[in-house]
Design an enzyme around this catalytic site. Structure first.
Site, PDB file in Angstrom:
ATOM      1  N   HIS A 159     -10.195   1.269   1.441  1.00 55.94           N
ATOM      2  CA  HIS A 159      -9.711   2.568   1.952  1.00 55.94           C
ATOM      3  C   HIS A 159     -10.875   3.521   2.232  1.00 55.94           C
ATOM      4  CE1 HIS A 159      -5.380   2.227   1.910  1.00 55.94           C
ATOM      5  NE2 HIS A 159      -5.331   1.866   0.635  1.00 55.94           N
ATOM      6  N   HIS A 211      -9.275  -3.390  -2.869  1.00 56.67           N
ATOM      7  CA  HIS A 211      -8.274  -2.727  -2.009  1.00 56.67           C
ATOM      8  C   HIS A 211      -8.647  -1.242  -1.854  1.00 56.67           C
ATOM      9  CE1 HIS A 211      -3.917  -2.038  -0.703  1.00 56.67           C
ATOM     10  NE2 HIS A 211      -4.322  -0.800  -0.987  1.00 56.67           N
ATOM     11  N   GLU A 212      -9.057  -0.616  -2.966  1.00 55.25           N
ATOM     12  CA  GLU A 212      -9.395   0.828  -2.923  1.00 55.25           C
ATOM     13  C   GLU A 212     -10.693   1.089  -2.172  1.00 55.25           C
ATOM     14  OE1 GLU A 212      -6.870   2.335  -3.555  1.00 55.25           O
ATOM     15  OE2 GLU A 212      -5.906   0.816  -4.804  1.00 55.25           O
ATOM     16  N   CYS A 265       0.865  -1.187   0.000  1.00 52.60           N
ATOM     17  CA  CYS A 265       0.000   0.000   0.000  1.00 52.60           C
ATOM     18  C   CYS A 265       0.893   1.226   0.000  1.00 52.60           C
ATOM     19  CB  CYS A 265      -0.885  -0.026   1.238  1.00 52.60           C
ATOM     20  SG  CYS A 265      -2.009   1.365   1.371  1.00 52.60           S
TER      21      CYS A 265
END
Ligand code: NB4
Ligand code: NI
Length: 191
Positions: free
Chosen positions: A161, A157-158, A114
Protein backbone atom coordinates in the site's frame (compact mmCIF):
# COMPACT_ATOMS: atom_id res chain seq x y z
CA UNK A 1 -11.86 6.84 16.43
CA UNK A 2 -11.41 5.51 12.91
CA UNK A 3 -14.28 3.67 11.22
CA UNK A 4 -14.86 2.24 7.73
CA UNK A 5 -15.98 5.74 6.69
CA UNK A 6 -12.39 6.90 7.06
CA UNK A 7 -11.10 4.14 4.78
CA UNK A 8 -10.76 5.19 1.13
CA UNK A 9 -11.75 2.69 -1.53
CA UNK A 10 -10.45 1.34 -4.79
CA UNK A 11 -10.41 4.09 -7.41
CA UNK A 12 -9.18 6.78 -4.99
CA UNK A 13 -5.90 8.17 -6.40
CA UNK A 14 -4.09 8.09 -3.01
CA UNK A 15 -4.12 4.27 -3.13
CA UNK A 16 -1.94 4.40 -6.25
CA UNK A 17 0.63 6.89 -4.97
CA UNK A 18 4.06 6.12 -3.56
CA UNK A 19 3.74 7.37 0.02
CA UNK A 20 6.26 9.82 1.50
CA UNK A 21 9.01 8.77 3.87
CA UNK A 22 8.28 10.06 7.41
CA UNK A 23 10.63 12.29 9.36
CA UNK A 24 11.33 11.51 12.97
CA UNK A 25 10.39 12.50 15.59
CA UNK A 26 6.73 12.19 14.60
CA UNK A 27 4.45 15.16 15.13
CA UNK A 28 1.67 14.82 17.70
CA UNK A 29 -0.82 14.56 14.85
CA UNK A 30 1.13 11.67 13.31
CA UNK A 31 1.35 9.92 16.69
CA UNK A 32 -2.40 10.29 17.16
CA UNK A 33 -3.02 8.74 13.74
CA UNK A 34 -0.70 5.85 14.62
CA UNK A 35 -2.65 5.21 17.84
CA UNK A 36 -5.95 5.34 15.97
CA UNK A 37 -4.78 2.90 13.30
CA UNK A 38 -3.75 0.31 15.88
CA UNK A 39 -6.95 0.93 17.86
CA UNK A 40 -8.98 0.37 14.67
CA UNK A 41 -7.39 -3.07 14.21
CA UNK A 42 -7.92 -4.09 17.84
CA UNK A 43 -11.56 -2.89 17.78
CA UNK A 44 -12.16 -4.61 14.44
CA UNK A 45 -11.08 -7.93 15.96
CA UNK A 46 -13.47 -7.57 18.89
CA UNK A 47 -16.78 -9.09 17.69
CA UNK A 48 -18.93 -6.73 19.82
CA UNK A 49 -17.10 -3.55 18.85
CA UNK A 50 -16.85 -4.64 15.21
CA UNK A 51 -20.61 -5.08 15.06
CA UNK A 52 -21.35 -1.89 16.98
CA UNK A 53 -19.19 0.29 14.73
CA UNK A 54 -19.63 -1.80 11.55
CA UNK A 55 -15.91 -2.48 11.21
CA UNK A 56 -14.56 -5.11 8.83
CA UNK A 57 -12.00 -7.25 10.67
CA UNK A 58 -8.41 -6.33 9.90
CA UNK A 59 -4.94 -7.50 10.87
CA UNK A 60 -3.21 -4.60 9.16
CA UNK A 61 -3.84 -1.08 7.88
CA UNK A 62 -1.63 1.40 6.04
CA UNK A 63 -1.82 5.20 6.41
CA UNK A 64 -2.65 5.72 2.69
CA UNK A 65 -5.89 3.77 3.33
CA UNK A 66 -7.05 6.64 5.52
CA UNK A 67 -5.86 9.08 2.85
CA UNK A 68 -2.56 9.95 4.53
CA UNK A 69 0.21 9.36 2.01
CA UNK A 70 2.96 8.62 4.54
CA UNK A 71 5.04 5.48 5.12
CA UNK A 72 3.35 4.21 8.26
CA UNK A 73 1.52 0.91 8.85
CA UNK A 74 -0.19 -0.75 11.81
CA UNK A 75 -0.20 -4.51 12.24
CA UNK A 76 -2.06 -6.56 14.84
CA UNK A 77 -1.72 -10.31 14.43
CA UNK A 78 -3.10 -12.22 17.43
CA UNK A 79 -1.47 -15.43 18.59
CA UNK A 80 -2.58 -18.70 16.98
CA UNK A 81 -2.82 -20.14 20.48
CA UNK A 82 -6.16 -19.03 22.01
CA UNK A 83 -4.64 -19.47 25.51
CA UNK A 84 -1.99 -16.89 24.67
CA UNK A 85 -3.12 -13.30 25.27
CA UNK A 86 -0.03 -11.61 23.77
CA UNK A 87 -0.29 -10.99 20.03
CA UNK A 88 2.13 -12.75 17.71
CA UNK A 89 3.11 -9.42 16.18
CA UNK A 90 1.61 -6.01 16.88
CA UNK A 91 2.74 -2.46 16.42
CA UNK A 92 3.25 0.64 14.35
CA UNK A 93 5.95 0.44 11.72
CA UNK A 94 7.36 3.70 10.39
CA UNK A 95 9.32 3.70 7.11
CA UNK A 96 9.29 -0.13 7.00
CA UNK A 97 11.70 -1.68 4.53
CA UNK A 98 12.27 -5.28 3.47
CA UNK A 99 16.03 -5.67 3.61
CA UNK A 100 16.14 -9.34 2.57
CA UNK A 101 13.75 -12.15 1.79
CA UNK A 102 13.59 -15.87 1.09
CA UNK A 103 13.49 -17.25 -2.43
CA UNK A 104 10.63 -19.42 -1.23
CA UNK A 105 7.21 -17.85 -1.52
CA UNK A 106 3.93 -18.47 0.24
CA UNK A 107 0.33 -17.44 -0.19
CA UNK A 108 -2.91 -17.66 1.73
CA UNK A 109 -5.15 -20.55 0.65
CA UNK A 110 -8.19 -18.28 0.64
CA UNK A 111 -6.46 -15.45 -1.22
CA UNK A 112 -6.46 -11.93 0.23
CA UNK A 113 -8.98 -9.21 0.89
CA UNK A 114 -8.49 -5.51 1.51
CA UNK A 115 -10.39 -2.95 3.57
CA UNK A 116 -10.17 -0.65 0.53
CA UNK A 117 -11.69 -3.23 -1.83
CA UNK A 118 -15.44 -3.89 -1.51
CA UNK A 119 -15.49 -7.02 -3.64
CA UNK A 120 -14.00 -10.47 -3.53
CA UNK A 121 -11.08 -10.98 -5.84
CA UNK A 122 -10.26 -14.69 -6.05
CA UNK A 123 -6.74 -15.91 -6.68
CA UNK A 124 -3.43 -16.64 -5.04
CA UNK A 125 -1.25 -13.70 -4.07
CA UNK A 126 2.37 -14.89 -4.01
CA UNK A 127 4.40 -13.38 -1.16
CA UNK A 128 7.90 -13.95 0.22
CA UNK A 129 7.69 -16.70 2.86
CA UNK A 130 10.30 -15.04 5.09
CA UNK A 131 11.37 -11.41 5.26
CA UNK A 132 13.81 -9.35 7.27
CA UNK A 133 12.50 -5.84 7.85
CA UNK A 134 13.85 -2.61 9.25
CA UNK A 135 11.52 0.03 10.62
CA UNK A 136 11.20 2.73 13.26
CA UNK A 137 8.68 2.65 16.10
CA UNK A 138 6.66 5.59 17.42
CA UNK A 139 9.51 6.62 19.74
CA UNK A 140 11.96 6.67 16.84
CA UNK A 141 13.82 3.50 17.84
CA UNK A 142 15.07 1.42 14.95
CA UNK A 143 14.07 -2.26 14.75
CA UNK A 144 15.39 -5.11 12.65
CA UNK A 145 13.08 -8.11 12.64
CA UNK A 146 12.59 -11.46 10.92
CA UNK A 147 9.05 -12.52 10.11
CA UNK A 148 7.69 -15.61 8.44
CA UNK A 149 4.37 -16.93 7.19
CA UNK A 150 1.23 -15.03 8.22
CA UNK A 151 2.85 -11.95 9.87
CA UNK A 152 5.24 -11.71 6.89
CA UNK A 153 2.28 -11.80 4.46
CA UNK A 154 0.47 -9.06 6.39
CA UNK A 155 3.52 -6.77 6.43
CA UNK A 156 4.06 -7.32 2.68
CA UNK A 157 0.39 -6.47 1.96
CA UNK A 158 0.79 -3.23 3.98
CA UNK A 159 4.15 -2.22 2.46
CA UNK A 160 2.54 -2.70 -0.96
CA UNK A 161 0.00 0.00 0.00
CA UNK A 162 2.91 2.39 0.69
CA UNK A 163 4.04 1.78 -2.89
CA UNK A 164 0.61 2.12 -4.52
CA UNK A 165 0.32 -1.62 -5.10
CA UNK A 166 -2.95 -3.51 -4.55
CA UNK A 167 -3.05 -7.25 -3.72
CA UNK A 168 -4.85 -8.10 -6.97
CA UNK A 169 -1.95 -6.65 -8.99
CA UNK A 170 -0.06 -9.77 -7.88
CA UNK A 171 -2.72 -12.29 -9.00
CA UNK A 172 -1.98 -13.99 -12.33
CA UNK A 173 -4.73 -12.54 -14.59
CA UNK A 174 -4.62 -15.56 -16.96
CA UNK A 175 -4.91 -18.15 -14.23
CA UNK A 176 -5.69 -16.74 -10.76
CA UNK A 177 -5.08 -20.13 -9.15
CA UNK A 178 -1.76 -20.73 -10.91
CA UNK A 179 1.17 -21.05 -8.55
CA UNK A 180 4.74 -20.36 -9.61
CA UNK A 181 7.51 -22.74 -8.48
CA UNK A 182 8.61 -22.64 -4.86
CA UNK A 183 5.35 -21.30 -3.43
CA UNK A 184 3.68 -23.02 -0.51
CA UNK A 185 0.11 -22.46 0.57
CA UNK A 186 -0.70 -21.24 4.06
CA UNK A 187 -4.05 -22.41 5.39
CA UNK A 188 -6.17 -19.45 6.43
CA UNK A 189 -7.21 -21.53 9.44
CA UNK A 190 -3.65 -21.16 10.77
CA UNK A 191 -4.88 -17.73 11.91
C1 NB4 B 1 -4.92 -7.09 5.24
C2 NB4 B 1 -4.64 -8.58 5.15
C3 NB4 B 1 -5.17 -9.23 3.89
C4 NB4 B 1 -4.27 -10.41 3.62
C5 NB4 B 1 -6.17 -12.89 6.10
C6 NB4 B 1 -7.04 -12.09 7.02
C7 NB4 B 1 -8.28 -10.16 7.43
C8 NB4 B 1 -7.08 -7.46 6.41
C9 NB4 B 1 -6.38 -6.71 5.30
C10 NB4 B 1 -3.02 -10.20 4.39
C11 NB4 B 1 -3.17 -8.90 5.13
C12 NB4 B 1 -6.58 -5.25 5.62
C13 NB4 B 1 -4.86 -3.65 5.03
C14 NB4 B 1 -8.59 -10.64 8.70
C15 NB4 B 1 -8.08 -11.88 9.07
C16 NB4 B 1 -7.51 -13.49 10.83
C17 NB4 B 1 -7.20 -13.22 12.28
C18 NB4 B 1 -8.13 -12.72 14.44
C19 NB4 B 1 -9.36 -12.44 15.21
C20 NB4 B 1 -10.39 -11.54 13.30
C21 NB4 B 1 -9.16 -11.83 12.48
C22 NB4 B 1 -9.51 -12.14 11.06
F1 NB4 B 1 -9.32 -9.90 9.51
N1 NB4 B 1 -7.50 -10.90 6.60
N2 NB4 B 1 -8.77 -8.93 7.02
N3 NB4 B 1 -8.15 -8.21 6.08
N4 NB4 B 1 -5.98 -4.36 4.67
N5 NB4 B 1 -7.31 -12.58 8.23
N6 NB4 B 1 -8.33 -12.43 10.29
N7 NB4 B 1 -8.43 -12.98 13.05
O1 NB4 B 1 -6.67 -7.38 7.55
O2 NB4 B 1 -6.65 -4.03 3.57
O3 NB4 B 1 -4.21 -3.06 3.96
O4 NB4 B 1 -10.03 -11.30 14.64
NI1 NI C 1 -5.17 -3.65 2.07
Amino acid sequence: MLTMEDVIREGHPTLRKVADEMTLPLTNEEKELADKMLEFLINSQDPELAEKYELRPGVGIAAPQVNVSKRMIAVHVPSEDPEETDPEFSGILINPKIISHSVQQTCLSEGEGCLSVDREVPGYVPRHKRIRIKYFDIEGNEHNKRLKDFPAIVVQHEIDHLNGVMFFDRIDPENPLALPDDVDILGSDTQ
